[in-house]
Scaffold this active site. Sequence first.
Site, mmCIF file in Angstrom:
data_model
loop_
_atom_site.group_PDB
_atom_site.id
_atom_site.type_symbol
_atom_site.label_atom_id
_atom_site.label_comp_id
_atom_site.label_asym_id
_atom_site.label_seq_id
_atom_site.Cartn_x
_atom_site.Cartn_y
_atom_site.Cartn_z
ATOM 1 N N HIS A 1 31.836 9.038 34.931
ATOM 2 C CA HIS A 1 33.104 8.455 35.391
ATOM 3 C C HIS A 1 34.195 9.506 35.232
ATOM 4 O O HIS A 1 34.003 10.525 34.556
ATOM 5 C CB HIS A 1 33.476 7.217 34.560
ATOM 6 C CG HIS A 1 33.759 7.539 33.123
ATOM 7 N ND1 HIS A 1 32.776 7.716 32.179
ATOM 8 C CD2 HIS A 1 34.934 7.746 32.458
ATOM 9 C CE1 HIS A 1 33.312 8.014 31.009
ATOM 10 N NE2 HIS A 1 34.629 8.050 31.147
ATOM 11 N N ASP B 1 38.359 9.550 33.995
ATOM 12 C CA ASP B 1 39.320 8.655 33.347
ATOM 13 C C ASP B 1 40.485 8.448 34.311
ATOM 14 O O ASP B 1 40.830 9.335 35.093
ATOM 15 C CB ASP B 1 39.821 9.271 32.025
ATOM 16 C CG ASP B 1 38.701 9.366 30.995
ATOM 17 O OD1 ASP B 1 37.669 8.691 31.166
ATOM 18 O OD2 ASP B 1 38.857 10.117 30.010
ATOM 19 N N ARG C 1 26.149 8.616 17.339
ATOM 20 C CA ARG C 1 27.312 9.396 17.739
ATOM 21 C C ARG C 1 28.529 8.498 17.834
ATOM 22 O O ARG C 1 28.425 7.342 18.246
ATOM 23 C CB ARG C 1 27.009 10.055 19.087
ATOM 24 C CG ARG C 1 28.134 10.845 19.651
ATOM 25 C CD ARG C 1 27.677 11.781 20.763
ATOM 26 N NE ARG C 1 28.852 12.528 21.170
ATOM 27 C CZ ARG C 1 29.710 12.110 22.093
ATOM 28 N NH1 ARG C 1 29.503 10.979 22.742
ATOM 29 N NH2 ARG C 1 30.784 12.826 22.367
#
Length: 358
Positions: A232, A234, A299
């Site tokens: 994607h 932002d 993570r």
Amino acid sequence: MPTMLTDVFRGHPIHLPHSHQPDFSSLGELPDSYTWTSKDDPLFTVAPSPPAAGENIPLIDLNHPDAANQIGRACRTWGAFQIINHGVPLELLHGIEFLTRSLFQLPIQRKLKAARSDTGFSGYGVARISSFFNKKMWSEGFTITGSPLNDFRKLWPQLHLNYCDIVEQYEEQMQKLASKLMWLSLKSLGVSEEDIEWASVSSELNWAQSALQLNHYPVCPEPDRAMGLAPHTDSTLLTILHQNNTAGLQVFRDDLGWVTVLPVQGSLVVNIGDLFHILSNGMFKNVIHRARVNQTRSRLSVAFLWGPRSDTKISPVPKLVGPAEAPLYRSVTWTEYLRTKAIHFNKALSMIRNHIEE
Ligand SMILES: C=C1C[C@]23C[C@@]1(O)CC[C@H]2[C@@]12CCC[C@@](C)(C(=O)O1)[C@H]2[C@@H]3C(=O)O
Ligand SMILES: O=C(O)CCC(=O)C(=O)O
Ligand SMILES: [Fe+2]
């Protein structure tokens, strides 16, 4: 009253299955619903650039006298860079990481008490972009905008004030840094404060708004077939990302494929978002990025998503549009853009592009 980020999705419900989050640690193998192929994402099988090729996003020292030009170059070629000497205290980076770890370690029933509603902005849940993909992502997230007090009270009945304090301090530091980065990048294009009247430094606190996105990517039994966060861009002007010391973030370059952003202790990653791409009349890349997962280490990442207040129209800086050319994009507010993106995802940018007659 301008719409605040909290109101952006009011009237635009997105039905996401937050409450169907599995207990990731109990899954010994990857369920089919989490197994990605190139049918689910055309970029899935694009080979990552081998680390030996030595390609990585630039690491920029903000104290370097040539920092503005280095940032400008990085924005034009990568749309991303890492920074050191950014001025954010290391204890605060540890603090926000500690908060993020504590939050995701809570039992699922407690996290669901602060679940994001279908029309809401803040809270616990799956990635907002999940609705555009057939397969599920191996991650969980928590979005904060405005005061997290109500949500944090539900998560930590005793300690919520301490955690609110960390968020407040972190956001204050991030806001200062984001503004500094924007002006350094614009300087590299010859654009100064006089060229953008809505963004003057003196009114800095009034014209910007932000959200914090906390991400957790649990240990995964089959990382090569799973996806932490799908590709994607932002929607922001820029995003400042802190990652723990586990690699997973990858950025896409047409000529190199996926490039892993190796964590550098104490550094921060900066991503150029769609709004900065618009503001720069397409000169800065809005970087396509994703997060992969790991078989042995979980993570964490914390994204500070930064943009203008909802009543500010963003359009290409006139100085960056040639005398005989039309600007590449029409003007748009962050709110309008987020709503367009919530419906059309990665087609949103092309929908506000000016189609120039030949
Ligand atoms: C302000 C926002 C940007 C964001 C959508 C959101 O409303 C809050 C979360 C942000 C985030 C983080 C993960 C990736 C992303 C695409 C998503 O699904 O939620 C971004 C959104 C964005 O930048 O468009
Ligand atoms: O976890 C990461 O490294 C990426 C997170 C991200 O892209 C986001 O929150 O927008
Ligand atoms: Fe992102």
